[in-house]
Every structure is written in structure tokens, then in C-alpha cells.
Design a protein around this motif. Structure first.
Motif, PDB file in Angstrom:
ATOM      1  N   LEU A  88      53.188 -28.530 -14.494  1.00  0.00           N
ATOM      2  CA  LEU A  88      53.723 -27.316 -14.386  1.00  0.00           C
ATOM      3  C   LEU A  88      53.784 -26.695 -15.971  1.00  0.00           C
TER       4      LEU A  88
ATOM      5  N   GLU B  82      54.870 -21.156  -7.677  1.00  0.00           N
ATOM      6  CA  GLU B  82      55.351 -19.882  -8.042  1.00  0.00           C
ATOM      7  C   GLU B  82      55.687 -19.035  -6.979  1.00  0.00           C
TER       8      GLU B  82
ATOM      9  N   LYS C  50      57.742 -23.101 -18.578  1.00  0.00           N
ATOM     10  CA  LYS C  50      58.261 -21.870 -18.091  1.00  0.00           C
ATOM     11  C   LYS C  50      58.543 -22.156 -16.622  1.00  0.00           C
ATOM     12  N   LEU C  51      57.493 -22.302 -15.742  1.00  0.00           N
ATOM     13  CA  LEU C  51      57.442 -22.599 -14.171  1.00  0.00           C
ATOM     14  C   LEU C  51      58.374 -23.885 -13.964  1.00  0.00           C
ATOM     15  N   HIS C  52      58.141 -24.661 -14.746  1.00  0.00           N
ATOM     16  CA  HIS C  52      59.148 -25.869 -14.498  1.00  0.00           C
ATOM     17  C   HIS C  52      60.496 -25.667 -14.948  1.00  0.00           C
TER      18      HIS C  52
ATOM     19  N   LEU D 295      58.639 -20.018  -4.833  1.00  0.00           N
ATOM     20  CA  LEU D 295      59.822 -19.545  -5.712  1.00  0.00           C
ATOM     21  C   LEU D 295      60.092 -18.032  -5.373  1.00  0.00           C
ATOM     22  N   ASP D 296      59.131 -17.212  -5.404  1.00  0.00           N
ATOM     23  CA  ASP D 296      59.087 -15.689  -5.105  1.00  0.00           C
ATOM     24  C   ASP D 296      59.440 -15.445  -3.622  1.00  0.00           C
TER      25      ASP D 296
ATOM     26  N   GLY E 156      64.288 -15.576  -8.330  1.00  0.00           N
ATOM     27  CA  GLY E 156      63.548 -15.001  -9.385  1.00  0.00           C
ATOM     28  C   GLY E 156      63.986 -15.222 -10.741  1.00  0.00           C
TER      29      GLY E 156
ATOM     30  N   ARG F  15      61.931 -22.868 -14.564  1.00  0.00           N
ATOM     31  CA  ARG F  15      62.382 -21.890 -13.272  1.00  0.00           C
ATOM     32  C   ARG F  15      62.719 -22.805 -11.981  1.00  0.00           C
ATOM     33  N   LEU F  16      61.894 -23.699 -11.598  1.00  0.00           N
ATOM     34  CA  LEU F  16      62.087 -24.553 -10.493  1.00  0.00           C
ATOM     35  C   LEU F  16      63.188 -25.190 -10.566  1.00  0.00           C
TER      36      LEU F  16
ATOM     37  N   ALA G  76      50.373 -25.361  -8.574  1.00  0.00           N
ATOM     38  CA  ALA G  76      51.113 -24.640  -9.401  1.00  0.00           C
ATOM     39  C   ALA G  76      51.277 -23.339  -9.227  1.00  0.00           C
ATOM     40  N   PRO G  77      50.194 -22.562  -8.794  1.00  0.00           N
ATOM     41  CA  PRO G  77      50.402 -21.131  -8.464  1.00  0.00           C
ATOM     42  C   PRO G  77      51.142 -20.974  -7.023  1.00  0.00           C
TER      43      PRO G  77
END
Length: 372
Positions: A123, A80, A126-128, A83-84, A89, A130-131, A76-77
Motif C-alpha cells: 500500500l 480505500e 498515505k493509505l497504509h 475505509l470510505d 475518512g 490511514r488504515l 489496494a483500491p
């Protein structure tokens, strides 16, 4: 929490299994002295109290990330971070209704993995989001172009099936392949995140159309050879009547197959061509000796991360190569120290491109692969 599933590459699955095994061993070592203290206590209430304290300490270590009990905490980290690194973003608008749900996404290509060994990663919401939103909104123009191509020529996964009077020429097929190569699906991002976890770096190499076509033709021929390898063994497996014996024989065939891929007897990925060619290029240049560590992030150091995000001209094509961590360090050190010592243009980009040319020219000649 949301679940994101993807098919890992074979080496990713093996490396992740080794990592989780090491983490389980570390947890056992962490627990061992504490369990010994509990065993010394004679009072049941004292043992219960100490067990509760042990559980709380374990939960605190897991929450702080110092101990890992699931692969979610590893991957998971990295998602992120990936994606960065891509510059995705946000913020993004919610997905349209037609872009939700299951099924293969536009740009999906065959993966050298096994769908029986899918990995599910939890995930946070929020992260899911975003992906999913990033993969859609950042590439909507490319997806629209690919969709328009398929509306004209059909959506065959291998070669465009043109309608009468609309047979695609080589240029149109090349255009299709370039669009598919540019699109990153959620599965691609998850595999790149897993590469971060296991220490594999992806480099991007720019090729001319003729070079890309030659490499693709070689890869298609080698994959067909791998299919023939399996076809022969499947005929043998069909003749085995006992289910248990057949299952064991299948497991042996799978082990033999992965061993053949690892040793280079079978080539089913681009890396199978390029990595041996990089080794051959290093030997030809005499860059095989051990090198000192790089200085602390000087501006002159060219890393594979920078090669990964180097744009290529519109007239060329890009291929992505996965390079293991130890090999990556050797490449970066060799290019830096050789350039510093000889004052020659020894860049990673030039080295990787020369290796691709070597792979194309050497494999195109009669050799161990072309004769089988």
C-alpha cells in the motif's frame, strides 16, 4: 510503499488465485499478436526497437489499470473503498508508540484460514497510515473497555480465566464477546477489501442474546468436531516415516478437509450454518425461481450493503455473514419483486433473521451434524 500482511480465508485465497490466473491469461492474449509481429521482422535492430515499444505499451496499460500483474493493484483500491464505506475518512493523529509494531491487536479472533498462506499487499504510505490510524483511533473506546475486562478476568482466548473471587458470569462473558465482535482490526479490513475484489458482500444480522448464545454454542461444538476430524488424521500422519510420503498425505488431508467444509460435512464458520438455512428459507417461501433484474437504484430496493451498515439495538448482538455475489443478487431481487407482487413485508433483514432462527432450531435438533 508499505506492506500490510493478513491471513485470507480459504475461499478468498482460491478466488484470488483464479482472478490472477485470468489476468495472466489476458496479458498473454494481449502480448500474443505483438510478439507475432516481432517474430516476422528479420532485422535484429528492428526487433529490439519493437520490443522496447511493446514494453512501453505494456507499462502504460499496467499504469492505467487496464492490465493487472500483481494482486496489489486489485486489493489496494478496495482497501480505500472499504475505509470510505466504514466512514473512516480521518484525518487522524499519528499512532502512539505503544500501538506500533507487530503482534495481535485487541479484538483479534481466530480466522478460518492458514497462516502459511498469508498475503502481503503493498500500500502507498498515505493509505497504509490511514488504515493503521483509523483502526486505532476509531475504536479506542472499545479497545479500552476490552482491555479493562481482561485486566479483571484475564486474557484467555477461549473463556475468561477469573482470578479467585472474580469468576465471570455469563453476562460478563457475553459482554467480552460483544466487544471483540465490534472491533475491526487491520486484518478484518483487508479481508473485507478482498471480499470486494472477489464479489462477496458482508451482511450484518441483529440477534437477541439467547439466539446469539445458541448459535455460538452450535459453532463451538462443530469446530470441536472439526478438530477431532483432524486429530484422527494427524495420528495417521505421525506414523508415516518418509517425509515425501507424509507431505503428500498431508496435502490429501487438506484437500479432503476443504472439500468437507465446502459440502457442509464440516462446519467451521458462521456461514456454514446460515447460508444453507437461507437456501432452506427461500425454498420454504417458494422464492427459488429466477427473478428479473432490479430497477436502476430505486429507493425501494434494499441492498445487502444497507443491511451491512444497519445499526442494531444496544440490547442485541450483531453477527456478520459473507454472501457470494450471485447469491446476493438473487436475495435482493427476490425480496424486491416478492414485496412488489404481494405487498408483504419481505425485507432482507427479516429474511436473514428468519434464516438464523431456522439454522439454530434445525441444527439443535438431532441431525447429520449433531450425530457425528
Amino acid at each position: 510503499m508499505c506492506t500490510q500482511s493478513f491471513v485470507p480465508l480459504h475461499d478468498q485465497r482460491v478466488a484470488l488465485k483464479e482472478l490472477m490466473r485470468a489476468e495472466q491469461l489476458r496479458i498473454s492474449q494481449w502480448k500474443a499478436p505483438r510478439k507475432a509481429e516481432i517474430a516476422k521482422l528479420k532485422s535484429p535492430s528492428a526487433r529490439t526497437k519493437l520490443r522496447a515499444q511493446l514494453k512501453k505499451e505494456l507499462d502504460d496499460e499496467i499504469s492505467a489499470g487496464r492490465l493487472i500483474i500483481t494482486h496489489d493493484a486489485l486489493i489496494a483500491p478496495a482497501v480505500e473503498a472499504e475505509l470510505d464505506a466504514l466512514g473512516w475518512g480521518g484525518p487522524y493523529e499519528p499512532l502512539p508508540l505503544l500501538a506500533r509494531g507487530g503482534g495481535r491487536r485487541w479484538g483479534s479472533t481466530a480466522v478460518h484460514g492458514d497462516r502459511r498462506h498469508q498475503i502481503a499487499v503493498r500500500l502507498d504510505d498515505k493509505l497504509h497510515d490511514r488504515l493503521q490510524r483509523a483502526c486505532y483511533h476509531e475504536q479506542i473506546d472499545l479497545v479500552n473497555q476490552l482491555e479493562a475486562f481482561y485486566e479483571t478476568y484475564g486474557d484467555s482466548p477461549d473463556l475468561p480465566d477469573g482470578r479467585p473471587g472474580e469468576e465471570p458470569d455469563a453476562l460478563a462473558a457475553r459482554y467480552r464477546d460483544e466487544l471483540r465482535a465490534e472491533i475491526l482490526t487491520a486484518g478484518d479490513v483487508m479481508r473485507a477489501a478482498l471480499d470486494r475484489v472477489i464479489g462477496v458482500t458482508t451482511a450484518t444480522i441483529g440477534l437477541a442474546h439467547e439466539q446469539h448464545d445458541a448459535l455460538c454454542a452450535l459453532l463451538v461444538a462443530e469446530r470441536e468436531r472439526a478438530r477431532r476430524w483432524w486429530r484422527q488424521r494427524k495420528e495417521t500422519l505421525k506414523a508415516i516415516r518418509d517425509p515425501v510420503t507424509r507431505k503428500r498425505a498431508l496435502a490429501r488431508c487438506e484437500r479432503d478437509y476443504h472439500q468437507a467444509v465446502e459440502t457442509g460435512e464440516l462446519v467451521v464458520t458462521t456461514e456454514g450454518f446460515i447460508l444453507p438455512a437461507i437456501n432452506a428459507e427461500l425454498e420454504a417461501r417458494g422464492w427459488t425461481k429466477p427473478y428479473a433484474a432490479l430497477p436502476h437504484r430505486p429507493s425501494q430496493v434494499e441492498s445487502l450493503e444497507s443491511v451491512r451498515h444497519t445499526p442494531t439495538s444496544a440490547a442485541g448482538h450483531r453477527i456478520r455473514i459473507r454472501i457470494p455475489g450471485a447469491f446476493r443478487l438473487h436475495l435482493e431481487r427476490a425480496c424486491y419483486w416478492e414485496r412488489l407482487g404481494t405487498h408483504q413485508e419481505a425485507t432482507l433483514t427479516e429474511l436473514l433473521h428468519a434464516a438464523v432462527i431456522r439454522a439454530i432450531t434445525s441444527t439443535a435438533q438431532p441431525g447429520p451434524h449433531s450425530s457425528k
